[in-house]
Design an enzyme around this catalytic site. Structure first.
Site, PDB file in Angstrom:
ATOM      1  N   ARG A  61       0.998  -1.186   0.130  1.00  0.00           N
ATOM      2  CA  ARG A  61      -0.125   0.017  -0.087  1.00  0.00           C
ATOM      3  C   ARG A  61       0.998   1.269  -0.002  1.00  0.00           C
ATOM      4  O   ARG A  61       0.905   1.902  -0.938  1.00  0.00           O
ATOM      5  CB  ARG A  61      -0.874   0.050   1.299  1.00  0.00           C
ATOM      6  CG  ARG A  61      -2.236   0.968   1.280  1.00  0.00           C
ATOM      7  CD  ARG A  61      -1.804   2.395   1.301  1.00  0.00           C
ATOM      8  NE  ARG A  61      -1.231   2.746   2.583  1.00  0.00           N
ATOM      9  CZ  ARG A  61      -0.630   3.908   2.681  1.00  0.00           C
ATOM     10  NH1 ARG A  61      -0.997   4.850   1.718  1.00  0.00           N
ATOM     11  NH2 ARG A  61      -0.151   4.127   3.822  1.00  0.00           N
ATOM     12  N   ASP A  62       1.614   1.462   1.125  1.00  0.00           N
ATOM     13  CA  ASP A  62       2.404   2.836   1.281  1.00  0.00           C
ATOM     14  C   ASP A  62       3.479   2.826   0.324  1.00  0.00           C
ATOM     15  O   ASP A  62       3.653   3.923  -0.247  1.00  0.00           O
ATOM     16  CB  ASP A  62       2.741   2.996   2.610  1.00  0.00           C
ATOM     17  CG  ASP A  62       3.447   4.104   3.006  1.00  0.00           C
ATOM     18  OD1 ASP A  62       3.241   5.193   2.158  1.00  0.00           O
ATOM     19  OD2 ASP A  62       3.938   4.302   4.232  1.00  0.00           O
ATOM     20  N   HIS A  81       6.521   4.167  12.978  1.00  0.00           N
ATOM     21  CA  HIS A  81       6.535   4.101  11.445  1.00  0.00           C
ATOM     22  C   HIS A  81       7.498   4.965  11.090  1.00  0.00           C
ATOM     23  O   HIS A  81       7.479   6.303  11.280  1.00  0.00           O
ATOM     24  CB  HIS A  81       5.433   4.507  10.782  1.00  0.00           C
ATOM     25  CG  HIS A  81       5.231   4.460   9.379  1.00  0.00           C
ATOM     26  ND1 HIS A  81       4.342   3.698   8.533  1.00  0.00           N
ATOM     27  CD2 HIS A  81       5.861   5.494   8.459  1.00  0.00           C
ATOM     28  CE1 HIS A  81       4.690   3.840   7.192  1.00  0.00           C
ATOM     29  NE2 HIS A  81       5.501   5.097   7.135  1.00  0.00           N
ATOM     30  N   HIS A  98      10.803   6.773   8.665  1.00  0.00           N
ATOM     31  CA  HIS A  98      11.400   6.458   7.270  1.00  0.00           C
ATOM     32  C   HIS A  98      13.003   6.792   7.467  1.00  0.00           C
ATOM     33  O   HIS A  98      13.570   7.234   8.534  1.00  0.00           O
ATOM     34  CB  HIS A  98      10.848   7.945   6.452  1.00  0.00           C
ATOM     35  CG  HIS A  98       9.311   7.630   5.925  1.00  0.00           C
ATOM     36  ND1 HIS A  98       9.081   8.193   4.775  1.00  0.00           N
ATOM     37  CD2 HIS A  98       8.359   6.881   6.477  1.00  0.00           C
ATOM     38  CE1 HIS A  98       7.868   7.636   4.587  1.00  0.00           C
ATOM     39  NE2 HIS A  98       7.341   6.740   5.473  1.00  0.00           N
ATOM     40  N   CYS A 142      10.428   8.866  -1.109  1.00  0.00           N
ATOM     41  CA  CYS A 142      10.097  10.106  -0.418  1.00  0.00           C
ATOM     42  C   CYS A 142       9.239  11.196  -1.296  1.00  0.00           C
ATOM     43  O   CYS A 142      10.323  11.868  -2.038  1.00  0.00           O
ATOM     44  CB  CYS A 142      11.307  10.469   0.493  1.00  0.00           C
ATOM     45  SG  CYS A 142      10.830  11.843   1.498  1.00  0.00           S
ATOM     46  N   ASN A 185      10.204   5.169   3.274  1.00  0.00           N
ATOM     47  CA  ASN A 185       9.879   3.945   4.271  1.00  0.00           C
ATOM     48  C   ASN A 185      11.440   3.045   4.730  1.00  0.00           C
ATOM     49  O   ASN A 185      11.890   2.716   3.579  1.00  0.00           O
ATOM     50  CB  ASN A 185       9.001   3.081   3.796  1.00  0.00           C
ATOM     51  CG  ASN A 185       7.597   3.577   3.928  1.00  0.00           C
ATOM     52  OD1 ASN A 185       7.077   3.972   4.779  1.00  0.00           O
ATOM     53  ND2 ASN A 185       6.941   3.673   2.804  1.00  0.00           N
TER      54      ASN A 185
END
Lengths: 302, 302
Positions: free
Chosen positions: A15-16, A207, A209, A240, A249
């Site tokens: 998804r992300d 979460h 990055h 990003c 991520n």
């Protein structure tokens, strides 16, 4: 150093990660990626997003992807549902969890989801109510919890405010996201402390990055607080959007390597995970954005 | 989280980094790099190595580089001197520090410096004696302190043994190096604890590779032990000779970003450091191998 003995990783790559690809990835490839992730031992996978295909064409196949999954028992398949329309569309796919996605930064909320923080909470409230009435788990994600591309540093008070609102409308879990990767260990700990004022330790996840390479150090700092749930993205999928060519991520492979090195159980087979990352990276025509994957693949090729 | 308020970084890029380039870099470029590093605030720079040009042609210009430096007061310029011949050659360049380079792994010692650990210590002893007689600081570096490409995991007892030998011959400082980057925070802490049995906290430094992305997490774990001296390499110069294409030395930029985020002083100007990394990366025809440099350069270019 007192650390949790087990960690649960949520792979947000399908998804992300794939949402940030310019060209939509075919549903069959997304399904194959989810299958490879669950075969590697992932027990939590963020599969897709039920959003307007006008805004996010990459996720237009959400229903097809959910319908195509060969589900494994014990795996939680989650989907993003930004509003009631998305939630209703999601129901047919029988997600185990729905994700609502807000921000600690007012400016980021306006630019990313086109409404104020207060309005976003109003929009999420009926989604949470409807999901819980159906026994579907609700995770709220707070983006820009440490820094914002428009507002700069975010004070822990802002994190606490969003956490309070998310709790008030009934979210069962809060994901604390350093969306632009500017967090360093102490700043991330302060954001987590603020979140923990309204959510229990077992209901908070990190979460991170890797834009500035800080994700693993931040994870270590949170492990030391007892936080045992983290998002990560296989092969570092995601990029990003705020800095072309930069890392987004953190790669699941890199997190797993650290956790296993620390003697922490994840249930994940690192070699199979590297294979999953190579599969999707090959499809995308690039190398995995993971230092562990790079090192492992180099080692394999002798 | 109790951490040191100041950290000293040793930039090993000109030596450890450029030594791993296939094509020797011209002396003038090396000199310019050292100048840029000191202008960025580095107060400790590993400049070159006095080794046989037959084995390491990349460092054949050691004397020329040392002679060409416009030295700044307060900066320590160090050089590798593997034996008496190297030490005598080094003297003319008036180094502030000489570095002797051994290994915790017997197999690595044999393959990397062509002698056993015991033989290496015998070879280093007169170098240490001669250097100290002249008031030159002596740093011993112990490579493969956590893992070895030939022997696998290295037990802390091996680290302690090398530390004891290095102390016995009079080395004043011990660098603990995770040469292949397989260390994770607890393993690195155990290696450090073993080193600290023979060297004081102020006489131990960490040298981490980012091959598996663990360097910053390992640095954080060592900061929590009070260790306040670390090697790093601008632009991540160095690669990893044991895994083609993989990352070697952690990038100084990435370490500085974490330290500054933690409120720890380094005396380094991150923007100038990024410039120094870009300078040498442009010369080498590639992008800096640093997530921070990538993010900063992307941000600059808008």
């Amino acid at each position: 150093m007192q650390l949790p003995s087990k960690v649960k990783l949520v792979d947000v790559g399908p998804r992300d990660g794939l949402q940030n690809e310019k060209e939509p990835v075919p549903a069959a490839v997304k399904i194959a990626l989810v299958h490879r992730l669950q075969d590697a031992g992932l027990r939590d996978i963020e599969v897709t997003s039920h959003v307007s295909p006008k805004w996010v064409p990459q996720m237009a196949d959400a229903a097809e992807v959910m319908a195509g999954l060969a589900r494994q028992p014990g795996v939680r398949y989650s989907v993003l549902t930004p509003n009631m329309k998305g939630f209703e569309a999601a129901l047919q796919g029988k997600p185990d969890e729905v994700v609502i996605f807000g921000a600690a930064s007012e400016a980021f909320s306006q630019r990313n989801i086109n409404c104020s923080i207060a309005e976003s909470i109003e929009r999420f409230a009926p989604v949470v109510e409807a999901a819980r009435a159906k026994g579907i788990h609700v995770r709220a994600v707070m983006s820009t919890a440490v820094g914002c591309p428009y507002e700069g540093e975010i004070a822990p008070e802002r994190v606490e405010m969003f956490a309070r609102l998310a709790r008030q409308i009934g979210a069962q879990h809060l994901g604390v996201a350093d969306t632009i990767g500017v967090g360093t260990p102490r700043k991330v700990q302060r954001a987590m402390e603020a979140a923990l004022k309204h959510f229990e330790l077992d209901a908070v996840s990190g979460h991170f990055h890797d834009t500035y390479g800080q994700a693993l150090a931040n994870t270590l700092a949170c492990l030391q607080m007892g936080i045992w749930q983290y998002d990560a993205s296989v092969a570092g999928l995601g990029g990003c959007p705020y800095a072309k060519g930069a890392t987004g991520n953190v790669a699941t492979e890199d997190v797993v390597f650290m956790l296993h090195g620390l003697g922490i159980e994840t249930g994940i087979d690192l070699d199979k995970l590297v294979d999953a990352g190579k599969f999707i990276s090959d499809f995308l025509g690039r190398k995995p954005n993971s230092r562990v994957a790079t090192a492992v693949l180099n080692k394999r090729s002798g």
